[in-house]
Design an enzyme around this catalytic site. Structure first.
Site, short mmCIF file in Angstrom:
data_model
loop_
_atom_site.label_atom_id
_atom_site.label_comp_id
_atom_site.label_asym_id
_atom_site.label_seq_id
_atom_site.Cartn_x
_atom_site.Cartn_y
_atom_site.Cartn_z
CB CYS A 118 -0.94 -0.01 1.21
SG CYS A 118 -1.90 1.51 1.37
CE LYS A 126 -5.13 3.61 -5.83
NZ LYS A 126 -5.56 2.22 -5.88
CD GLU A 263 -7.15 1.76 -8.83
OE1 GLU A 263 -8.03 1.99 -7.98
OE2 GLU A 263 -6.08 1.19 -8.53
#
Length: 556
Positions: A118, A126, A263
């Site tokens: 993450c 991201k 994404e």
């Protein structure tokens, strides 16, 4: 002390008033876990005053603290979100904790610091790159709002990645500092079980050290999957590499239709790059398919190209460089047709594999799903080996989301060492796909709702909407979409929440709390909306899918 033979026979004998074999097995596992995980266990039929006095006087605690059988109370393998949350919570509760974390470099040589996927190669970079792309769109919109600028605006990849990596570096340091403040021992080494309660840690120099613990938590996460075709590991990159790529990727082929694929394709296109997505079958498998197709349609209308029903069979390097030039040969999934294309970068996002196969789990008997590598656990995250637990993306049948791992890790530590009983609730967990037009959801997809509750038991309310911010900018009308799925036979309780629009994550988070409280259609109708916002659309839903009425909007 053993029970009398008659008592043992009576407990194990089958009968209509006995628990099922599964329940007995679960009880046996929990009892073994208590016995394995504690140096002293007292089982009493009712109340033992002698044991109580020994505990209150501190005698038992003193005896237990002398000459501990293990080096640590808990060893956590994996320094990602779930593992760190569990380790720190256990330390707060007074336990001696060790965290082992080691990042095996990607085939392209990329590695990173403490914090897991993450922080380093997932949610954080991201979202920041997604924001960079949104700022580009905002620049275009700004002219309609009166902003005047004559200079040519362009994006600098190196400036962006340097700033993002600096931020990630600060998060890495913050995690290390937090462990130090809580007296958690952190070792940058690869953990592998060698025998029961014993693990071997190998650092980057190949030096080995062994540690023992009463309990273990596996939180090793997952890594991107490769195609298994010529040239994939030699020339392709994954999300492990993209966010620290030292050069602009140029014309990019994204292989896959996962949320990671869409994404990344979305923000790369938003930064002005030529992007193609190669899709084997459907978009966003596991998500609501109506919403998934709307996500794809918006991306296609805004410059992302899609190659449907194709898979790569070879990647060949034509030119070296930063970026270089690659040739991709792909085959149709529906026939003998093959196509070729040239790209600067090929980004693979076809799924992830659990990091469980090379850590000696077989040596201590921990079962894994041989196909997926996932670890089956019970409702308290316990594996089939009583002193070994697992949290995060490696769990079989659980959601692969950072906040889920954090919640599960903290609650696990509290149950193990704090006398608490709360379990992680894996139902109605909200999430958002950060595509150019964000998609937020909570609860069941329409397909899953029909499978679980039957179509005739459901009512779906939906509408298109036009964010006020988009009107002056002249952006797409009737593109954003909202729907709720209600169970007619449960007071029209909302069992599925879906929104496609700006800031979908922020909108979804609030409604997710309401769903935890048993949100119904009537409660939504009774709620007064905030005007003008996107979220207010859920307080005025009137049209059902079954009615077939038009849902296009003509005002704000």
């Amino acid at each position: 002390m053993s029970s009398p033979p008659g008592r043992r026979a009576r407990l194990s004998s089958p009968g209509p008033d006995r628990a099922s074999s599964e329940a007995r097995e679960e009880l046996r596992r929990r009892l073994l876990g208590l016995i394995e995980g504690n140096r002293v266990m007292i089982f009493s039929k009712s109340y033992c005053p002698h044991s109580t006095r020994a505990h209150q006087s501190g005698l038992l605690e003193k005896l237990l603290q002398e000459d501990s059988a293990y080096d640590y109370d808990l060893i956590v393998i994996g320094g990602g979100s779930g593992g760190l949350a569990c380790a720190q919570e256990a330390a707060i509760l007074g336990k001696k904790v060790l965290v082992l974390d080691f990042v095996v470099p990607s085939p392209q040589g990329t590695s990173w610091g403490l914090g897991g996927t993450c922080v380093n190669v997932g949610c954080v970079p991201k979202k920041l790159m997604h924001q960079a792309a949104l700022l580009g769109q905002a620049l275009n919109d700004s002219r309609k709002f009166g902003w005047e600028y004559s200079q040519q605006v362009k994006h600098n990849w190196e400036t962006m990645t340097e700033a993002i990596q600096n931020h990630i570096g600060s998060l890495n340091w913050g995690h290390r500092l937090s462990l130090r403040e809580k007296s958690v021992v952190y070792v940058n080494a690869y953990g592998e079980f060698v025998e029961h309660h014993k693990i071997k840690a190998t650092n980057r120099k190949g030096q080995e050290t062994c540690y023992t613990a009463a309990k273990f938590v596996i939180a090793t996460g997952e890594r991107p999957r490769y195609l298994g075709v010529p040239g994939d590991k030699e020339y392709c990159i994954t999300s492990d590499d993209l966010f620290s790529l030292p050069y602009c990727p140029g014309k990019t082929l994204v292989v896959g239709a996962s949320y990671v694929a869409l994404e990344c394709a979305g923000f790369l296109s938003g930064l002005g790059l030529d992007v193609t997505v190669m899709v084997r079958s459907i978009l966003l498998r596991g998500f609501d398919q109506e919403m998934a197709e709307r996500v794809g349609s918006y991306m296609e209308q805004h410059g992302v190209k899609f190659l449907r029903k194709f898979i790569p069979v070879m990647v060949q390097q034509l030119e070296k460089g930063s970026p270089g030039k690659l040739k991709v040969v792909a085959k149709s999934t529906e026939g003998p047709e093959t196509i070729e294309g040239e790209y600067n970068t090929v980004l693979l996002a076809i799924g992830r594999d659990s990091c469980t196969r090379k850590m000696g789990l077989d040596k201590i008997g921990v079962k894994i799903n041989e196909k997926s590598g996932k670890i089956p656990v019970n409702d308290v995250e316990q594996t089939n080996v009583p002193y070994v637990y697992a949290v995060g993306d490696i769990l079989e049948g659980k959601l692969e989301l950072t906040p889920v791992a954090i919640q599960a890790g903290r609650l696990l530590a509290r149950r193990l060492f704090g006398g608490r009983s709360e379990k992680c609730d894996y139902l109605n967990v909200p999430t958002t796909v950060f595509t150019p037009l964000e998609y937020g959801c909570c609860g069941l997809s329409e397909e899953k709702a029909i499978q679980v509750h039957k179509k005739e038991h459901l009512e779906v309310y939906h509408t298109l909407f036009w964010p006020l911010e988009w009107t002056v900018a002249g952006r797409d009308n009737n593109t954003c979409y909202a729907k709720i799925i209600c169970n007619k036979f449960d007071n029209y309780r909302v069992i599925g929440f879906h929104v496609l629009g700006p800031n979908a994550g922020e909108v979804t988070q609030g409604f997710a709390a309401a769903m935890k409280c048993g949100l119904t259609k009537q409660l939504l109708d009774d709620t007064i909306g905030i005007h003008p916002t996107c979220g207010e659309v859920f307080t005025t839903l009137e049209i059902t899918k079954s009615s077939g009425l038009d849902i296009t909007q003509k005002g704000c």
